[in-house]
Design an enzyme around this catalytic site. Structure first.
Site, PDB file in Angstrom:
ATOM      1  N   ARG A 105      37.281  39.886  45.618  1.00 25.89           N
ATOM      2  CA  ARG A 105      38.349  39.051  46.172  1.00 25.89           C
ATOM      3  C   ARG A 105      37.721  38.002  47.036  1.00 25.89           C
ATOM      4  O   ARG A 105      37.020  38.325  47.991  1.00 25.89           O
ATOM      5  CB  ARG A 105      39.277  39.897  47.059  1.00 25.89           C
ATOM      6  CG  ARG A 105      40.292  40.650  46.349  1.00 25.89           C
ATOM      7  CD  ARG A 105      41.451  41.065  47.221  1.00 25.89           C
ATOM      8  NE  ARG A 105      41.192  41.385  48.609  1.00 25.89           N
ATOM      9  CZ  ARG A 105      42.130  41.769  49.462  1.00 25.89           C
ATOM     10  NH1 ARG A 105      43.377  41.872  49.052  1.00 25.89           N
ATOM     11  NH2 ARG A 105      41.840  42.057  50.698  1.00 25.89           N
ATOM     12  N   THR A 109      40.751  32.887  49.792  1.00 22.12           N
ATOM     13  CA  THR A 109      41.951  32.734  48.955  1.00 22.12           C
ATOM     14  C   THR A 109      42.536  34.088  48.539  1.00 22.12           C
ATOM     15  O   THR A 109      43.665  34.142  48.049  1.00 22.12           O
ATOM     16  CB  THR A 109      41.601  31.966  47.669  1.00 22.12           C
ATOM     17  OG1 THR A 109      40.683  32.773  46.913  1.00 22.12           O
ATOM     18  CG2 THR A 109      40.965  30.622  47.966  1.00 22.12           C
ATOM     19  N   ASP A 201      38.307  48.868  54.012  1.00 19.27           N
ATOM     20  CA  ASP A 201      37.653  48.271  52.845  1.00 19.27           C
ATOM     21  C   ASP A 201      36.961  49.371  52.047  1.00 19.27           C
ATOM     22  O   ASP A 201      35.959  49.949  52.488  1.00 19.27           O
ATOM     23  CB  ASP A 201      36.637  47.217  53.302  1.00 19.27           C
ATOM     24  CG  ASP A 201      36.071  46.442  52.124  1.00 19.27           C
ATOM     25  OD1 ASP A 201      35.536  47.085  51.190  1.00 19.27           O
ATOM     26  OD2 ASP A 201      36.169  45.208  52.118  1.00 19.27           O
ATOM     27  N   ASP A 204      33.151  48.849  51.181  1.00 19.89           N
ATOM     28  CA  ASP A 204      32.283  48.999  52.354  1.00 19.89           C
ATOM     29  C   ASP A 204      32.171  50.461  52.775  1.00 19.89           C
ATOM     30  O   ASP A 204      31.098  50.928  53.152  1.00 19.89           O
ATOM     31  CB  ASP A 204      32.816  48.163  53.523  1.00 19.89           C
ATOM     32  CG  ASP A 204      32.477  46.691  53.372  1.00 19.89           C
ATOM     33  OD1 ASP A 204      31.586  46.379  52.550  1.00 19.89           O
ATOM     34  OD2 ASP A 204      33.098  45.858  54.060  1.00 19.89           O
TER      35      ASP A 204
HETATM   36  C1  PRP Z   1      38.770  45.409  46.702  1.00 21.11           C
HETATM   37  C2  PRP Z   1      39.278  46.547  45.847  1.00 21.11           C
HETATM   38  C3  PRP Z   1      39.952  45.826  44.721  1.00 21.11           C
HETATM   39  C4  PRP Z   1      40.537  44.627  45.398  1.00 21.11           C
HETATM   40  C5  PRP Z   1      41.992  44.881  45.640  1.00 21.11           C
HETATM   41  O1  PRP Z   1      37.620  44.878  46.187  1.00 21.11           O
HETATM   42  O2  PRP Z   1      38.264  47.426  45.439  1.00 21.11           O
HETATM   43  O3  PRP Z   1      39.090  45.440  43.679  1.00 21.11           O
HETATM   44  O4  PRP Z   1      39.862  44.493  46.664  1.00 21.11           O
HETATM   45  O5  PRP Z   1      42.604  43.764  46.180  1.00 21.11           O
HETATM   46  P1  PRP Z   1      43.693  42.915  45.384  1.00 21.11           P
HETATM   47  O6  PRP Z   1      44.649  43.899  44.797  1.00 21.11           O
HETATM   48  O7  PRP Z   1      44.302  42.082  46.460  1.00 21.11           O
HETATM   49  O8  PRP Z   1      42.992  42.092  44.349  1.00 21.11           O
HETATM   50  P2  PRP Z   1      36.773  43.757  46.937  1.00 21.11           P
HETATM   51  O9  PRP Z   1      37.200  42.401  46.499  1.00 21.11           O
HETATM   52  O10 PRP Z   1      36.785  44.026  48.407  1.00 21.11           O
HETATM   53  O11 PRP Z   1      35.335  43.948  46.327  1.00 21.11           O
HETATM   54  P3  PRP Z   1      34.325  45.184  46.434  1.00 21.11           P
HETATM   55  O12 PRP Z   1      34.873  46.300  45.581  1.00 21.11           O
HETATM   56  O13 PRP Z   1      33.061  44.626  45.885  1.00 21.11           O
HETATM   57  O14 PRP Z   1      34.214  45.585  47.883  1.00 21.11           O
HETATM   58  N1  URA Z   2      40.623  45.980  49.310  1.00 24.80           N
HETATM   59  C1  URA Z   2      40.274  47.067  50.052  1.00 24.80           C
HETATM   60  O1  URA Z   2      39.163  47.613  49.896  1.00 24.80           O
HETATM   61  N2  URA Z   2      41.157  47.522  50.950  1.00 24.80           N
HETATM   62  C2  URA Z   2      42.363  46.962  51.134  1.00 24.80           C
HETATM   63  O2  URA Z   2      43.137  47.447  51.975  1.00 24.80           O
HETATM   64  C3  URA Z   2      42.705  45.834  50.355  1.00 24.80           C
HETATM   65  C4  URA Z   2      41.817  45.382  49.429  1.00 24.80           C
END
Ligand code: PRP
Ligand code: URA
Length: 210
Positions: A105, A109, A201, A204
């Protein structure tokens, strides 16, 4: 609740999700819990896998028994956080094929950005379970599903741990044919599109990057 959204209220799952949410849960415990919950959910998500009848010999007689039929399944984690759900599912379905889609994400944005994709060659012949612990705005899940459909996949399920109502609406609107399985449906998103109460997150916490 929409017809194609399933919230698993099994006590074992709910207990483990509560531990997952706790900010004091360590990275090690967090990883173990994500994997365990994915395994428990997999049991139910695969309930309608096609079966075939085969004849085998037990030590005492011939028997007509049921076994899984044909090319059944692939799981596709959305990188990074979806990776945490893979081991639990592979434990239950050892021969499952695993594809990967890399999306993150954009922090400003909150739109999904694709950076990686590797899928099994025969993916279009398989049912696909798309994995991501978090369904927040639904942007990532919806984009990943669109991408899988472009590869010819017709039967897609989405499995997550925590879903926000906003994400459920987005995916069910964009992809009414896709069933959503989650361990908990939370209250809302905050101003940064994080799920409330959520667990923070997921990537993380799984990988200890923050
Ligand atoms: C997180 C999560 C999803 C997304 C959800 O990933 O694992 O993929 O956000 O959010 P959305 O429904 O608003 O799209 P992130 O973008 O933080 O990436 P990561 O898994 O690499 O930490
Ligand atoms: N991605 C995450 O990992 N946590 C949230 O709460 C939303 C998006």
């Amino acid at each position: 609740m929409q017809d194609n959204v399933f919230v698993f209220d099994h006590p074992l799952i709910q207990h483990k999700v509560s531990l997952l949410r706790d900010e004091n849960t360590s990275t090690k415990e967090f990883r173990e819990l994500v994997s365990e919950i994915a395994m428990l959910m997999a049991y139910e998500v695969t309930r309608d896998l096609p079966m075939k009848e085969v004849t085998i010999k037990t030590p005492v007689a011939e028997a007509n028994v049921k076994m899984l039929a044909g090319k059944q399944l692939a799981i596709v984690p959305i990188l990074r956080a979806g990776l945490g759900m893979v081991d639990g599912m592979v434990e239950l379905i050892p021969n499952v094929r695993v594809g990967h889609i890399g999306l993150y994400r954009d922090p400003v944005t909150v739109e999904p950005v694709e950076y990686y994709c590797k899928l099994p060659e025969d993916i279009a012949e398989r049912e696909v379970i798309l994995l991501d612990p978090m369904l927040a705005t639904g942007g990532s899940a919806s984009a990943a599903i669109t991408f899988l459909k472009k590869r010819g996949i017709k039967n897609i399920k989405f499995m997550c741990l925590i879903a926000a109502p906003e994400g459920i609406s987005r995916v069910t609107t964009d992809h009414p044919d896709v069933k959503i399985f989650c361990a908990a449906k939370d209250e809302k998103l905050n101003d940064h599109s994080y799920i409330i109460p959520g667990l923070g997150d997921a990537g993380d916490r799984l990988f200890g990057t923050n």
